[in-house]
Enzyme design. Structure first.
Site, PDB file in Angstrom:
ATOM      1  N   ARG A  87      -6.092   3.438  71.337  1.00  0.00           N
ATOM      2  CA  ARG A  87      -7.320   3.754  72.075  1.00  0.00           C
ATOM      3  C   ARG A  87      -7.616   2.569  72.487  1.00  0.00           C
ATOM      4  O   ARG A  87      -8.592   2.545  73.656  1.00  0.00           O
ATOM      5  CB  ARG A  87      -8.417   4.401  71.088  1.00  0.00           C
ATOM      6  N   GLY A 105      -7.473  -5.963  59.737  1.00  0.00           N
ATOM      7  CA  GLY A 105      -7.321  -6.747  60.822  1.00  0.00           C
ATOM      8  C   GLY A 105      -8.336  -6.351  61.879  1.00  0.00           C
ATOM      9  O   GLY A 105      -8.610  -7.102  62.681  1.00  0.00           O
TER      10      GLY A 105
HETATM   11  C1  UD1 Z   1      -9.613   4.611  55.983  1.00  0.00           C
HETATM   12  C2  UD1 Z   1      -9.836   4.980  54.692  1.00  0.00           C
HETATM   13  C3  UD1 Z   1     -11.428   5.683  54.625  1.00  0.00           C
HETATM   14  C4  UD1 Z   1     -12.475   4.862  55.107  1.00  0.00           C
HETATM   15  C5  UD1 Z   1     -11.807   4.269  56.388  1.00  0.00           C
HETATM   16  C6  UD1 Z   1     -12.979   3.056  56.998  1.00  0.00           C
HETATM   17  C7  UD1 Z   1      -7.871   5.437  53.527  1.00  0.00           C
HETATM   18  C8  UD1 Z   1      -6.780   6.401  53.145  1.00  0.00           C
HETATM   19  N1  UD1 Z   1      -8.887   5.964  54.117  1.00  0.00           N
HETATM   20  O1  UD1 Z   1      -9.322   5.745  56.569  1.00  0.00           O
HETATM   21  O2  UD1 Z   1     -11.794   5.992  53.329  1.00  0.00           O
HETATM   22  O3  UD1 Z   1     -13.776   5.486  55.324  1.00  0.00           O
HETATM   23  O4  UD1 Z   1     -10.727   3.541  56.313  1.00  0.00           O
HETATM   24  O5  UD1 Z   1     -12.627   2.793  58.263  1.00  0.00           O
HETATM   25  O6  UD1 Z   1      -7.700   4.234  53.307  1.00  0.00           O
HETATM   26  N2  UD1 Z   1      -3.168   0.804  58.604  1.00  0.00           N
HETATM   27  C9  UD1 Z   1      -1.981  -0.009  58.274  1.00  0.00           C
HETATM   28  N3  UD1 Z   1      -1.035   0.950  57.902  1.00  0.00           N
HETATM   29  C10 UD1 Z   1      -1.030   2.336  57.687  1.00  0.00           C
HETATM   30  C11 UD1 Z   1      -2.254   2.791  58.161  1.00  0.00           C
HETATM   31  C12 UD1 Z   1      -3.268   2.150  58.474  1.00  0.00           C
HETATM   32  O7  UD1 Z   1      -1.778  -1.082  58.564  1.00  0.00           O
HETATM   33  O8  UD1 Z   1       0.096   2.927  57.490  1.00  0.00           O
HETATM   34  C13 UD1 Z   1      -4.381  -0.119  58.914  1.00  0.00           C
HETATM   35  C14 UD1 Z   1      -4.727   0.312  60.401  1.00  0.00           C
HETATM   36  O9  UD1 Z   1      -4.149  -0.363  61.064  1.00  0.00           O
HETATM   37  C15 UD1 Z   1      -6.303  -0.067  60.072  1.00  0.00           C
HETATM   38  C16 UD1 Z   1      -6.532   0.316  58.609  1.00  0.00           C
HETATM   39  O10 UD1 Z   1      -5.286   0.355  57.892  1.00  0.00           O
HETATM   40  O11 UD1 Z   1      -6.514  -1.370  60.394  1.00  0.00           O
HETATM   41  C17 UD1 Z   1      -7.361   1.484  58.456  1.00  0.00           C
HETATM   42  O12 UD1 Z   1      -6.585   2.657  58.923  1.00  0.00           O
HETATM   43  P1  UD1 Z   1      -7.014   3.871  59.555  1.00  0.00           P
HETATM   44  O13 UD1 Z   1      -6.084   4.650  59.941  1.00  0.00           O
HETATM   45  O14 UD1 Z   1      -7.871   3.489  60.520  1.00  0.00           O
HETATM   46  O15 UD1 Z   1      -7.693   4.608  58.188  1.00  0.00           O
HETATM   47  P2  UD1 Z   1      -8.665   5.689  58.265  1.00  0.00           P
HETATM   48  O16 UD1 Z   1      -7.705   6.996  58.375  1.00  0.00           O
HETATM   49  O17 UD1 Z   1      -9.715   5.678  59.280  1.00  0.00           O
END
Ligand code: UD1
Ligand code: CA
Length: 456
Positions: free
Chosen positions: A15, A102
């Site tokens: 995004r 990050g």
């Molecule tokens: C996650 C949390 C949720 C919380 C929210 C807060 C989980 C399952 N859920 O949700 O409870 O309320 O954050 O914003 O943890 N990332 C990786 N690798 C991956 C997936 C994610 O590096 O495989 C990183 C993303 O780049 C990001 C962060 O982890 O910086 C969070 O990932 P995102 O997909 O935004 O998590 P949410 O599903 O929003």
């Protein structure tokens, strides 16, 4: 106690619509990931682990010099639990693991310290916030005694759970030994088919650990950046804090919303009674001494301006050193290596590069001074140019104390103008001028008898 920090930074950030990986986008001139890492360093983390995926080469390259970082690669983004698992082999066997993001750049050290303080072999800690509109976030589920029992993701939640306003920020501190046990047990049997880090909460409760929660001093500490609007919102919040800090130190800021501080390293240092007018940008390490006045629309980068100096409107100053009581601008440009000694003056439309302007000397109008050393009480007339470059090499101009350079003169370097010498206006000086002499190097003025042509 050993503290490992794992920063998740593998996501794409689609995004942002950018060629730059999301975590390299700046807040206050510094990449978001650098904010997070600096904060982790401030709580004495022993090892920093960054999980990268999308754009990993660019992210690693941006932190090339930082040898306290261990990189873990997550090729496919299979969830936050899977991401932490990528760093698991590098984590110590005991101590604390702190999990950060990050793209959640403004977390503060006192919050991390408080989370760490809550961790023991029988307890982990979790950073939560209450939200009026919690949609999209993981909900904090508690039992009748208020004890946390699990986190349920929005997409997996039932109606009762969806009404919970307390959400997971994602930031937590866990006994590392437990993490080694729990992460291999995560399953992807959920609405999103992902390995959820949040499932370790229920595992902790099952193993008899207490899950303690904590809320940050400012909700903004936990805001994530997914698009440019959120980035701009955090930028504003952070700027307001930085500017407020300057005001606390006694600076008058005429419009706090129109001063920007883009500082890495030591940042901005100020004396007493500094005044900063609207639309000023301070970048890098900037020192402003007592009573310094910065007028509107100035940019000052990695420079030091000593007590009592005034920088008038629309001036641009970079890697320069200005002593006390100097007067700069309006519309002046001080380039790298410009050194102004006490009481020097550089006026409108003047450019100074890699040169010393001695005590009390004046370079008032429309002038270029490059690779020059100018002594005390020198007057440089309007439109003077030091011709320092022959197209291949650069040469020095030396102007000694008390010299007067008439307007519109060219000083072809290398050249020395001796003490108290005078150069007549419009001269092109190619040879050294001895002390106390007047040098004039221009066509002699003649008056001829002449008739203007008239129309036939
Ligand atoms: C996650 C949390 C949720 C919380 C929210 C807060 C989980 C399952 N859920 O949700 O409870 O309320 O954050 O914003 O943890 N990332 C990786 N690798 C991956 C997936 C994610 O590096 O495989 C990183 C993303 O780049 C990001 C962060 O982890 O910086 C969070 O990932 P995102 O997909 O935004 O998590 P949410 O599903 O929003
Ligand atoms: Ca998110």
């Amino acid at each position: 106690m050993n503290i490992d920090v794992v920063v998740l930074a593998a996501g794409q950030g689609s995004r942002m619509k950018s060629d730059l990986p999301k975590v390299l986008h700046p807040i206050a001139g510094k990449p978001m990931l650098a904010h997070v890492l600096d904060c982790a360093r401030s709580v004495d983390a022993n090892d920093l682990h960054v999980v990268v995926g999308h754009g990993s080469d660019k992210v690693k390259a941006a932190f090339e010099g930082a040898n306290d970082i261990q990189w873990a690669l997550q090729i496919e983004q299979k969830g936050t639990g899977h991401a932490v698992k990528m760093a698991l082999d590098n984590l110590a066997k005991s101590g604390i693991t702190l999990i950060l993001y990050g793209d959640v750049p403004l977390i503060q050290s006192n919050t991390l310290q408080a989370l760490n303080n809550l961790v023991s072999p029988t307890q982990m800690s979790l950073l939560t916030v209450n939200m009026d509109d919690p949609s999209g976030y993981g909900r904090i589920v508690r039992d009748e005694n208020g004890k946390v029992t699990s986190i349920v993701e929005h997409k997996d939640a039932n109606a009762a759970q969806l009404s919970i306003k307390e959400v997971n920020t994602g930031i937590m501190a866990v006994p590392t030994e437990s993490l080694h046990k729990w992460l291999p047990q995560l399953s992807s049997d959920n609405a999103q088919g992902e390995y959820y880090l949040t499932d370790v909460i229920a595992m902790a409760v099952e193993s008899g650990l207490n899950v303690e929660t904590l809320q940050p001093e400012f909700a903004e500490e936990t805001y994530g950046v997914n698009n440019r609007a959120q980035q701009a919102e955090l930028e504003r919040w952070y700027q307001a804090r930085l500017v407020n800090e300057l005001m606390t130190q006694g600076v008058t800021v005429l419009d706090p919303s129109r001063l920007d501080i883009r500082a890495s390293g030591a940042g901005v240092n100020v004396g007493r009674d500094v005044v900063i007018d609207a639309n000023v940008i301070l970048e890098g390490e900037v020192m402003l001494g007592d009573g310094v006045k910065i007028e509107a629309n100035c940019i000052i980068k990695n420079s030091s301006i000593a007590a009592g100096s005034v920088v008038k409107a629309f001036s641009h100053i970079e890697d320069a050193n200005v002593a006390q009581g100097c007067d700069i601008g309006p519309y002046a440009r001080l380039r790298p290596g410009a050194i102004l000694e006490n009481g020097a003056k550089v006026g409108n439309f003047c450019e100074v590069k890699k040169s010393v302007i001695g005590e009390g000397s004046k370079v008032n109008h429309l002038t270029y001074i490059g690779d020059a050393s100018i002594g005390k009480n020198v007057n440089i007339g309007a439109g003077t140019i030091t011709c320092n470059y022959d197209g291949v090499n650069k040469f020095k101009t030396q102007i000694e104390d008390g010299v007067f350079i008439g307007s519109n003169s060219s000083l072809v370097a290398p050249v020395v103008v001796g003490e108290n010498a005078t150069v007549g206006a419009g001269s092109t000086i190619t040879k050294d001028v001895a002390a106390n002499k007047l040098a004039v190097a221009r066509g002699k003025q003649v008056s001829l008898n002449w008739q203007r042509p008239s129309k036939k």
